[in-house]
Design a protein around this motif. Sequence first.
Motif, mmCIF file in Angstrom:
data_model
loop_
_atom_site.group_PDB
_atom_site.id
_atom_site.type_symbol
_atom_site.label_atom_id
_atom_site.label_comp_id
_atom_site.label_asym_id
_atom_site.label_seq_id
_atom_site.Cartn_x
_atom_site.Cartn_y
_atom_site.Cartn_z
ATOM 1 N N VAL A 1 -3.009 2.047 2.222
ATOM 2 C CA VAL A 1 -4.404 1.148 2.217
ATOM 3 C C VAL A 1 -4.350 0.207 1.102
ATOM 4 O O VAL A 1 -4.690 -0.937 1.332
ATOM 5 N N LEU A 2 -3.682 0.888 -0.181
ATOM 6 C CA LEU A 2 -3.862 -0.193 -1.229
ATOM 7 C C LEU A 2 -3.026 -1.318 -0.991
ATOM 8 O O LEU A 2 -3.268 -2.451 -1.373
ATOM 9 N N LEU A 3 -1.822 -1.116 -0.226
ATOM 10 C CA LEU A 3 -0.834 -2.021 0.126
ATOM 11 C C LEU A 3 -1.563 -2.983 0.753
ATOM 12 O O LEU A 3 -1.309 -4.370 0.838
ATOM 13 N N ILE B 1 -9.374 -3.472 8.722
ATOM 14 C CA ILE B 1 -8.328 -3.587 9.694
ATOM 15 C C ILE B 1 -7.463 -2.409 9.994
ATOM 16 O O ILE B 1 -7.433 -1.812 11.127
ATOM 17 N N TRP B 2 -7.211 -1.619 8.683
ATOM 18 C CA TRP B 2 -6.247 -0.725 8.621
ATOM 19 C C TRP B 2 -6.794 0.457 9.361
ATOM 20 O O TRP B 2 -6.690 1.484 9.994
ATOM 21 N N LEU B 3 -8.318 0.525 8.721
ATOM 22 C CA LEU B 3 -9.230 1.763 9.208
ATOM 23 C C LEU B 3 -9.302 1.705 10.800
ATOM 24 O O LEU B 3 -9.280 2.927 11.498
ATOM 25 N N LEU B 4 -9.716 0.598 11.252
ATOM 26 C CA LEU B 4 -10.157 0.541 12.688
ATOM 27 C C LEU B 4 -8.903 0.850 13.440
ATOM 28 O O LEU B 4 -8.819 1.577 14.701
ATOM 29 N N ALA B 5 -7.899 -0.078 13.054
ATOM 30 C CA ALA B 5 -6.387 0.459 13.875
ATOM 31 C C ALA B 5 -5.968 1.893 13.863
ATOM 32 O O ALA B 5 -5.843 2.583 14.960
ATOM 33 N N THR B 6 -6.058 2.312 12.628
ATOM 34 C CA THR B 6 -5.694 3.976 12.721
ATOM 35 C C THR B 6 -6.682 4.894 13.434
ATOM 36 O O THR B 6 -6.244 5.626 14.133
ATOM 37 N N PHE C 1 -0.081 -6.425 12.584
ATOM 38 C CA PHE C 1 -0.467 -6.474 11.024
ATOM 39 C C PHE C 1 -0.024 -7.282 10.161
ATOM 40 O O PHE C 1 -0.701 -8.038 9.406
ATOM 41 N N GLU C 2 1.404 -7.806 10.856
ATOM 42 C CA GLU C 2 1.789 -8.965 9.780
ATOM 43 C C GLU C 2 1.129 -10.318 10.107
ATOM 44 O O GLU C 2 0.978 -11.113 9.346
ATOM 45 N N LYS C 3 0.825 -10.452 11.381
ATOM 46 C CA LYS C 3 -0.182 -11.567 11.634
ATOM 47 C C LYS C 3 -1.282 -11.642 10.976
ATOM 48 O O LYS C 3 -2.046 -12.559 10.698
ATOM 49 N N GLU C 4 -1.825 -10.437 10.736
ATOM 50 C CA GLU C 4 -3.214 -10.372 9.921
ATOM 51 C C GLU C 4 -2.810 -10.317 8.546
ATOM 52 O O GLU C 4 -3.843 -10.067 7.685
ATOM 53 N N HIS C 5 -1.668 -10.741 8.038
ATOM 54 C CA HIS C 5 -1.260 -10.891 6.651
ATOM 55 C C HIS C 5 -1.298 -9.427 5.906
ATOM 56 O O HIS C 5 -1.591 -9.421 4.714
ATOM 57 N N ILE C 6 -1.069 -8.351 6.814
ATOM 58 C CA ILE C 6 -0.870 -7.153 6.239
ATOM 59 C C ILE C 6 0.414 -6.642 6.592
ATOM 60 O O ILE C 6 1.015 -6.933 7.425
ATOM 61 N N THR D 1 1.046 3.568 10.651
ATOM 62 C CA THR D 1 -0.115 4.190 11.569
ATOM 63 C C THR D 1 0.331 4.635 12.937
ATOM 64 O O THR D 1 -0.434 5.446 13.411
ATOM 65 N N THR D 2 1.351 4.063 13.616
ATOM 66 C CA THR D 2 1.714 4.509 14.936
ATOM 67 C C THR D 2 2.109 5.727 15.007
ATOM 68 O O THR D 2 1.834 6.776 15.515
ATOM 69 N N GLY D 3 2.919 6.151 14.007
ATOM 70 C CA GLY D 3 3.591 7.400 13.804
ATOM 71 C C GLY D 3 2.626 8.379 13.457
ATOM 72 O O GLY D 3 2.581 9.571 14.002
ATOM 73 N N LEU D 4 1.688 8.065 12.578
ATOM 74 C CA LEU D 4 0.707 8.943 12.468
ATOM 75 C C LEU D 4 -0.296 9.358 13.458
ATOM 76 O O LEU D 4 -0.724 10.400 13.560
#
Length: 700
Positions: free
Chosen positions: A193-195, A226-231, A269-274, A282-285
């Motif tokens: 998340v911090l990253l 974005i991360w939370l929603l995707a996860t 994620f890379e397209k969203e600058h993450i 996230t996929t593995g999780l």
Amino acid sequence: MDITEIITDLVFQLAVIIFTARIFGKLASRVGIPSVLGELVSGIIIGPFALGGIALPGFPHGLFGVSESLAGAVSPELYAFAQIASIILLFASGLETDLSLFIKYSVSGGIIGIGGVVISFFFGAACAYFILPVLGIHCPSLFDVKCLFLGIMSTATSVGITARILSDKKRMDSPEGVTILAAAVFDDVLGIVLLAVVMGIVSALGTGKALSGGAIGIIALKAFGIWLLATALFILLSKKIARFVRFFGGATDFSIAALGVAFLLAGFFEKEHIAMIIGAYTTGLALSGTDIAPVIQEKIHSLYKFFVPIFFAVTGMSVDVTKLFSQNVLICGGIYTLFAVLSKLLGCGLPALGLGFNIKGGFRIGAGMIPRGEVALIIAGIGLTAKDAAGLPIVNQDLFGVVILMTLVTTLVAPSILNVSLSIKGRGTKKEIEDTESQMFEWDFNNQELTHLVMDFLHRDLRAEGFYVQMMNITDGICTARRGDTAISLREEGTKLVIETESKDMGFVKGELYETILRLEKSMKSLSALKNTEALQYGFACPENRLTNSMTRYLNKNCISCELKGNTKDEILEEMVTLLSQSGNVQNRQQVISALKEREAAGSTGLEKGIAIPHTKTNGVTETVVAIGIKKDGVNFEAMDGNPSRIFVMLVAPIDGTNPLMRAMAAFSGALMREEVRSALLQAKNADEIVEILKDSKKM
């Protein structure tokens, strides 16, 4: 340079990396440190700032000459391989995350994990604020992106070493062990998340605009959202994703499809600058909670073993050794490492005191969270290529050296600190805790081969029940079976079958084992009714048998005698085992003799025409061994034709592993069925002649 030259150079580079990474990885493992450190060091040694920069024929700038590309010191092609490897690594890390453990221990693990991340991030960022000027790097505030990056790198925890030590000490299921593993999950998630937040800030800075505190907050919320929603979305849809990838076919096909999903989310994620690795994790999780997770882990293992060492070697190649050992880097690296160790001891240890642990328990938990590793190196690699507002790398070579030193030292000192903490007598909790959630059941079959057979039957039966069965370690006979929220661990310990599962599932497992034994017993009774086994035994006594290299591969002149002294069957067996011992591969003589006699009791290995091939499988030997003996007068070996046996070939192989015992037996018997071979052997005067006769038997 044209495309052919680029690809040719890449092929040579990959070949060198593959071999050096594995050699150094194995050397590291042998001295008791993680192979990842060996792979990292291999990259430093062969990198462009060391041996890789030396001019060679065909490579005027060295095999790994310093690149001036956006990828940093390495070529864009190698950098691309490393990025693919990082996606596979984080996808596998996500799969290994125990989501149920994360939820179950969300209070204690969450508090300790959050404490470790917050304190580590603050300590790392604060330390960076003071050491950056020493390295000649401008740092206007504690919230400078460079400080934030060093803060993130300080939060990452690699519990692979900790888990191994806890397992060796049989403390994996202890309150401290469970809490460490749960807290490590929070560490990984919060670090990701911090990253995501910092990468959002880096992307905004890349536009050249100054950012206010409010703007940074909005960017952080966007990245986190974005991360939370995707996860959340992927976890909710995990079973549907599992069904989707199953559409592509069998276990191997749907595992590759699952990896494809990880690449898809990584690209998004890379397209969203993450960072891409966040999407892979996230996929593995999300898939870690499905019943296909163990199968995917098993099937992508070969990809992991190929790509991941390349990643760590390429990471090491980015280290400028001339700056790594400079005085300022060593001093700053030492300070940063000290803060990294203290931050975990305090950040994870102190919250544990308020969660039922005493000082000993808090110390153990803090020590277990010290090692940094894969994630810290991946984040450092991202920092090497990411640019700040001035267009300069966020992590330059000096900072990269500081991070490498911190990773190496924390990984090396953590085992010692944890061992010291575990050696302190007494429990780590304020109150006695009794864990009755899981049960262990063992059954001794008094025969290792029978244990193997029952294990195979159980694998098949559990698959029929809808379980996914994964061999964790084929050599050690360890596997797991999983269906929904039911997880079963099965392992072989010699002649024993050990089963571990939750108490509510133990009844099912015992019932399954009982039915397996009954069905196996019925099969054995049917088998014992087949009395006419001579036709099978005579199958070996056939001169048309294929004379493979298995016959001569194991020949050892020290294990050959032209004048056996024994006059009885038992004496011959004892004498032949003595010959076997000359190979140096017999580690338990009595175990070998017992196994041979047990085989003879089941049916004589005396064939016809004066030939006997006593054989067995036992772990009393380390590898397949062969002994040859000649007794010209012959000995009663209860042969098929009733005649004395004069030529003896003894073959003994380990039970575990790949050992072509039957093929070697068929080859020897095929050669010995030839009259000219038998006559030559009986006339041989020494071991050298016997070896030559057997080698030439293919031509006779």
